[in-house]
Design an enzyme around this catalytic site. Structure first.
Site, PDB file in Angstrom:
ATOM      1  N   LYS A 299       0.812  -1.226   0.000  1.00 28.97           N
ATOM      2  CA  LYS A 299       0.000   0.000   0.000  1.00 28.97           C
ATOM      3  C   LYS A 299       0.839   1.266   0.000  1.00 28.97           C
ATOM      4  O   LYS A 299       0.416   2.300  -0.495  1.00 28.97           O
ATOM      5  CB  LYS A 299      -0.954  -0.018   1.188  1.00 28.97           C
ATOM      6  CG  LYS A 299      -2.083  -1.025   1.001  1.00 28.97           C
ATOM      7  CD  LYS A 299      -3.257  -0.708   1.897  1.00 28.97           C
ATOM      8  CE  LYS A 299      -4.463  -1.550   1.509  1.00 28.97           C
ATOM      9  NZ  LYS A 299      -4.304  -2.959   1.935  1.00 28.97           N
TER      10      LYS A 299
ATOM     11  N   GLU B  26      -9.440   7.241   3.244  1.00 25.14           N
ATOM     12  CA  GLU B  26     -10.337   6.331   3.930  1.00 25.14           C
ATOM     13  C   GLU B  26      -9.528   5.111   4.342  1.00 25.14           C
ATOM     14  O   GLU B  26      -8.476   4.845   3.767  1.00 25.14           O
ATOM     15  CB  GLU B  26     -11.453   5.875   2.987  1.00 25.14           C
ATOM     16  CG  GLU B  26     -11.090   4.707   2.048  1.00 25.14           C
ATOM     17  CD  GLU B  26      -9.989   5.022   1.047  1.00 25.14           C
ATOM     18  OE1 GLU B  26      -9.781   6.211   0.747  1.00 25.14           O
ATOM     19  OE2 GLU B  26      -9.313   4.076   0.567  1.00 25.14           O
TER      20      GLU B  26
ATOM     21  N   SER C 108       1.662  -9.817  -0.779  1.00 30.71           N
ATOM     22  CA  SER C 108       1.328  -8.392  -0.685  1.00 30.71           C
ATOM     23  C   SER C 108       1.711  -7.738   0.637  1.00 30.71           C
ATOM     24  O   SER C 108       1.911  -6.527   0.688  1.00 30.71           O
ATOM     25  CB  SER C 108      -0.174  -8.202  -0.936  1.00 30.71           C
ATOM     26  OG  SER C 108      -0.931  -9.031  -0.080  1.00 30.71           O
TER      27      SER C 108
END
Ligand code: PLP
Length: 421
Positions: free
Chosen positions: A106, A128, A394
């Site tokens: 991310k 968010e 990930s």
């Protein structure tokens, strides 16, 4: 999209490979676009114009590359998972986004957009978050570039993910509880959009996955493609060739599109996206959007989503908070329609078993999200013996300790106690 002919599918794939998507209307074939209230259009158009100026500009790319290298810690390693491979009868390689700063992919998107926000002259950033991972990445990236950050988070999620709320506050972000709607990620996105509309000139909205109205799916893909570009070069160098199969987990779809995209034009590479199969295929029991959903509009884009027969968005479930979302990015809907990527499910139990196996065989604690990819890859390996598989790992599983404590670790402790008595 089952109504597409073979020729139409081939055309969609050819257009995708030729770089025609998103098109001028922000569409990936039939999917994507911009389904937003009139009040948001100027803000979105400003963002799109800003991307045209900055994203490809050499000095922006230089600044981004420097941050990725020296702050995020890229390139991330490609690890030959020899013992996992021996168990599966395959040649297994892991692309290690768990080694990136803040523990997952991310951050690639967060730092890219934070740098962009600065260039666009924003004075503050809103974001968010669901499980808190994107909130933490955004808070860190905003601290790095010196912009104040407000994170909207569902009140239910704030309770479930208390440690991440603390991390965001330490990193200087203001965390605002959202008590509307479902009090989770979907409501948090709506709140962040509302904040952005109120002041689109001074505020930048840092969206966390390859979802939402155009140009976000495009922007996030461009920022996450660093994963696939690195992995492709590393495979050629370390493994001596391309993988036979490439596997990644799909929530909104950002880590998956980032690693998939540089392999789309390689016909020898089978590509699998693994969604959260949860407790089963029943209504509300999973978050397997592409495997089980239907086309529709959610949060600014036409894509595939989980809805009941009246078009109401379905409740979702997954043991991994990062996959627990009823929508998916429009480019994945296109890649499914074009027949290029297959989307399958891994259940909660399969994912948890894969967490344990990866820990034991490789000394790596993966995020439960990433473990869905491991479980999907393991199943593919069983059906295709002796193949080379690249898996997008990930993120790391440290954030999942409360869930793992309740499940895997509780089982291990019960077993140890049984052995002692
Ligand atoms: C958030 C998250 C995901 C899911 O998001 P995508 O946009 O689908 O990549 C997957 N893995 C980890 C570790 C995450 O934190």
């Amino acid at each position: 999209m089952t109504s597409l002919s073979t020729r139409e599918r081939a055309q969609l794939l050819a257009d995708s490979i030729a770089g025609k998507f998103p098109d001028a209307r922000g569409r990936f074939g039939p999917y994507g676009g911009r389904y937003v209230p009139e009040t948001l259009i100027p803000a979105i158009e400003r963002l799109e114009a800003g991307l045209r100026v900055h994203l490809g500009a050499p000095d922006f790319q230089r600044e981004l590359a420097d941050e990725l290298r020296n702050w995020v810690g890229r390139p991330t390693a490609l690890t030959h998972a020899r013992r996992l491979g021996a168990r599966w009868g395959a040649d297994v390689w892991l692309k290690r986004e768990d080694l990136a700063h803040t523990g997952a992919h991310k951050i690639n998107n967060a730092i890219g957009q934070a740098l962009l926000a600065k260039r666009l002259g924003a004075r503050r950033v809103v974001a968010e978050t669901g499980a808190g991972q994107h909130g933490v990445a955004s808070a860190a990236a905003c601290a790095r570039v010196g912009l104040p950050c407000t994170v909207y988070m569902g009140a239910v999620d704030m309770e479930r993910q208390a440690p991440n709320v603390g991390r965001m506050r330490l990193l200087g972000a203001e965390v605002v509880p959202v008590t509307e709607g479902d009090k989770t990620l979907r409501a948090a996105v709506d709140e962040a959009l509302r904040d952005w509309v109120a002041d689109p000139l001074e505020t930048y909205y840092l969206l966390g996955s390859a979802i939402g109205p155009h140009p976000y799916p495009y922007l996030v893909r461009e920022l996450q493609m660093v994963i696939g570009r690195e992995a492709r070069a590393q495979m050629l160098e370390q493994a001596g060739g391309l993988p036979d199969a490439l596997v990644a987990c799909v929530g909104g779809g950002s880590n998956a599109i980032g690693i998939f995209k540089p392999f789309i034009a390689d016909p020898s590479v089978t590509i699998l996206g693994i969604e959260a199969g949860g407790r089963g295929a029943g209504l509300g029991e999973n978050s397997a959007t592409l495997a089980l959903g239907r086309p529709g509009v959610l949060q600014g884009a036409y894509s595939v989503l989980l809805q009941d027969e009246h078009g109401q968005i379905q409740e979702t479930h997954s043991v991994s908070a990062g996959l627990d979302y009823p929508g998916v990015g429009p480019e994945h809907a296109l890649l499914q329609a074009a027949g290029r990527v297959s989307y399958e499910m891994a259940s909660d139990d399969d994912a948890l078993a894969a967490v344990k196996e990866c820990c034991e065989a490789e000394g790596i604690l993966p995020a439960i999200e990433s473990a869905h990819a491991l479980a999907g890859a393991r199943r593919w390996a069983a059906a295709h013996p002796g193949k080379r598989i690249l898996i997008g790992l990930s993120g790391r599983g440290d954030k999942d300790m409360p869930t793992l404590q309740r499940t895997l670790i509780a089982q291990l402790e019960a077993r140890a106690q049984g052995a002692r008595s």
